[in-house]
Scaffold this motif. Structure first.
Motif, PDB file in Angstrom:
ATOM      1  N   CYS A 160       0.756  -1.541  -0.007  1.00  0.00           N
ATOM      2  CA  CYS A 160      -0.071   0.160   0.052  1.00  0.00           C
ATOM      3  C   CYS A 160       1.075   0.995  -0.168  1.00  0.00           C
ATOM      4  O   CYS A 160       0.888   2.266  -0.605  1.00  0.00           O
ATOM      5  CB  CYS A 160      -0.998   0.033   1.167  1.00  0.00           C
ATOM      6  SG  CYS A 160      -2.421  -1.502   0.657  1.00  0.00           S
ATOM      7  N   HIS A 161       1.710   1.483   0.550  1.00  0.00           N
ATOM      8  CA  HIS A 161       2.832   2.541   0.643  1.00  0.00           C
ATOM      9  C   HIS A 161       3.300   2.773  -0.643  1.00  0.00           C
ATOM     10  O   HIS A 161       3.383   3.830  -0.419  1.00  0.00           O
ATOM     11  CB  HIS A 161       3.855   2.303   2.016  1.00  0.00           C
ATOM     12  CG  HIS A 161       4.619   3.133   2.288  1.00  0.00           C
ATOM     13  ND1 HIS A 161       4.309   4.565   2.935  1.00  0.00           N
ATOM     14  CD2 HIS A 161       5.714   3.607   1.911  1.00  0.00           C
ATOM     15  CE1 HIS A 161       5.720   4.913   2.757  1.00  0.00           C
ATOM     16  NE2 HIS A 161       6.176   4.789   2.093  1.00  0.00           N
ATOM     17  N   ILE A 202       2.847  17.386  -6.975  1.00  0.00           N
ATOM     18  CA  ILE A 202       2.467  18.319  -8.268  1.00  0.00           C
ATOM     19  C   ILE A 202       1.363  19.093  -9.109  1.00  0.00           C
ATOM     20  O   ILE A 202       2.210  20.433  -9.222  1.00  0.00           O
ATOM     21  CB  ILE A 202       3.355  17.038  -8.964  1.00  0.00           C
ATOM     22  CG1 ILE A 202       4.105  16.820  -8.759  1.00  0.00           C
ATOM     23  CG2 ILE A 202       2.561  17.342 -10.582  1.00  0.00           C
ATOM     24  CD1 ILE A 202       4.104  15.159  -9.936  1.00  0.00           C
ATOM     25  N   GLU A 203       0.215  18.385  -8.355  1.00  0.00           N
ATOM     26  CA  GLU A 203      -1.325  19.439  -8.747  1.00  0.00           C
ATOM     27  C   GLU A 203      -0.677  20.532  -7.917  1.00  0.00           C
ATOM     28  O   GLU A 203      -1.152  21.059  -8.065  1.00  0.00           O
ATOM     29  CB  GLU A 203      -2.191  18.459  -8.203  1.00  0.00           C
ATOM     30  CG  GLU A 203      -1.854  16.994  -9.512  1.00  0.00           C
ATOM     31  CD  GLU A 203      -2.748  16.323  -8.810  1.00  0.00           C
ATOM     32  OE1 GLU A 203      -3.599  16.296  -8.230  1.00  0.00           O
ATOM     33  OE2 GLU A 203      -2.903  15.484  -9.711  1.00  0.00           O
ATOM     34  N   VAL A 240       2.854   6.940  -1.341  1.00  0.00           N
ATOM     35  CA  VAL A 240       4.016   7.167  -2.586  1.00  0.00           C
ATOM     36  C   VAL A 240       3.431   7.832  -3.490  1.00  0.00           C
ATOM     37  O   VAL A 240       3.586   9.372  -3.715  1.00  0.00           O
ATOM     38  CB  VAL A 240       5.323   7.081  -2.291  1.00  0.00           C
ATOM     39  CG1 VAL A 240       5.868   7.448  -3.148  1.00  0.00           C
ATOM     40  CG2 VAL A 240       5.744   6.809  -0.578  1.00  0.00           C
ATOM     41  N   PRO A 241       3.263   7.412  -4.301  1.00  0.00           N
ATOM     42  CA  PRO A 241       2.390   7.724  -6.142  1.00  0.00           C
ATOM     43  C   PRO A 241       1.196   9.326  -5.351  1.00  0.00           C
ATOM     44  O   PRO A 241       0.870   9.966  -6.062  1.00  0.00           O
ATOM     45  CB  PRO A 241       2.010   7.015  -6.474  1.00  0.00           C
ATOM     46  CG  PRO A 241       2.521   5.638  -6.129  1.00  0.00           C
ATOM     47  CD  PRO A 241       3.016   6.098  -4.688  1.00  0.00           C
ATOM     48  N   CYS A 242       0.199   9.268  -4.323  1.00  0.00           N
ATOM     49  CA  CYS A 242      -0.592   9.587  -4.141  1.00  0.00           C
ATOM     50  C   CYS A 242       0.121  11.436  -3.418  1.00  0.00           C
ATOM     51  O   CYS A 242      -0.239  11.849  -3.977  1.00  0.00           O
ATOM     52  CB  CYS A 242      -2.105   8.899  -3.108  1.00  0.00           C
ATOM     53  SG  CYS A 242      -3.207   8.391  -3.993  1.00  0.00           S
ATOM     54  N   ILE A 243       0.871  11.412  -2.763  1.00  0.00           N
ATOM     55  CA  ILE A 243       1.347  12.286  -2.446  1.00  0.00           C
ATOM     56  C   ILE A 243       2.492  12.853  -3.134  1.00  0.00           C
ATOM     57  O   ILE A 243       2.388  13.872  -3.437  1.00  0.00           O
ATOM     58  CB  ILE A 243       2.081  12.130  -1.114  1.00  0.00           C
ATOM     59  CG1 ILE A 243       1.535  11.585  -0.193  1.00  0.00           C
ATOM     60  CG2 ILE A 243       3.690  13.546  -0.976  1.00  0.00           C
ATOM     61  CD1 ILE A 243       2.456  10.571   1.043  1.00  0.00           C
TER      62      ILE A 243
END
Length: 151
Positions: A98-99, A112-113, A104-107
Motif C-alpha cells: 500500500c505504501h 505536483i498538482e 507515495v504516488p498519491c503524495i
C-alpha cells in the motif's frame, strides 16, 4: 567473462538477502524486547522482611514459576509461532504494498498538482496583499505612543 562473474556475484547477494543465516544465540540483536518481556520470579513475587514463607515453599515456587514460564512459552511459540509469522509477514507485505503503490504516488501526485495552486496563491498575495500592507505600514509609521503616569 568479468561481466558473467559480476552477474553471478549479484545473484548470490540477492539470494543471501532472503536466505541469510540467522543467529540462534542472540535472537534479539536490535533489542526490541529488552525491557518488555524480561520478567523473572523476583519481578513478580517478593516477600518483604518479616513475612517469609517456608524455604521449601519459596524454592518450589521459584522453580515452578520459572519452568512453567519457560515451557508455556515454548509450547505457545511451537503452536502459534509459524501461523503468527505468516500473518505478520502478510500484514507487513500489505503495508509495504500500500505504501509503495498507493500512498507515495498519491503524495507525489498531490505535490505536483498543488505547485500550480501554490504559484497562483503566491502571485495573488504579492499582487494584492503586499501593497495593502505597505500602505498600512506607511500610515502607522507616524503613530507615536506616549505613556504618562498621572498621580
Amino acid at each position: 567473462m568479468a561481466e558473467e562473474r559480476s552477474e553471478l556475484e549479484e545473484r548470490i547477494i540477492i539470494k543471501d538477502q532472503h536466505t541469510k543465516e540467522i543467529d540462534l544465540v542472540n535472537r534479539d540483536p536490535k533489542h526490541i524486547n529488552e525491557d518488555v518481556v524480561k520478567v523473572d520470579f523476583e519481578d513478580v513475587i517478593a516477600e518483604p522482611v518479616g513475612t517469609y514463607s517456608f524455604d521449601g515453599v519459596w524454592k518450589t515456587s521459584y522453580t515452578t514459576f520459572t519452568v512453567s514460564k519457560y515451557w508455556c512459552y515454548r509450547l505457545l511459540s511451537a503452536v502459534l509461532g509459524i501461523p503468527l509469522a505468516v500473518i505478520w509477514g502478510f500484514l507487513f507485505a500489505l503495508i509495504s504494498f500500500c505504501h509503495i503503490w498507493a500512498v507515495v504516488p498519491c503524495i507525489k501526485s498531490y505535490l505536483i498538482e498543488i505547485q500550480c495552486v501554490s504559484r497562483i496563491y503566491s502571485l495573488c498575495i504579492h499582487t494584492f496583499c503586499d501593497p495593502l500592507f505597505e500602505a498600512l505600514a506607511k500610515i502607522c509609521s507616524n503613530v507615536r505612543v506616549a505613556l504618562r503616569k498621572e498621580i
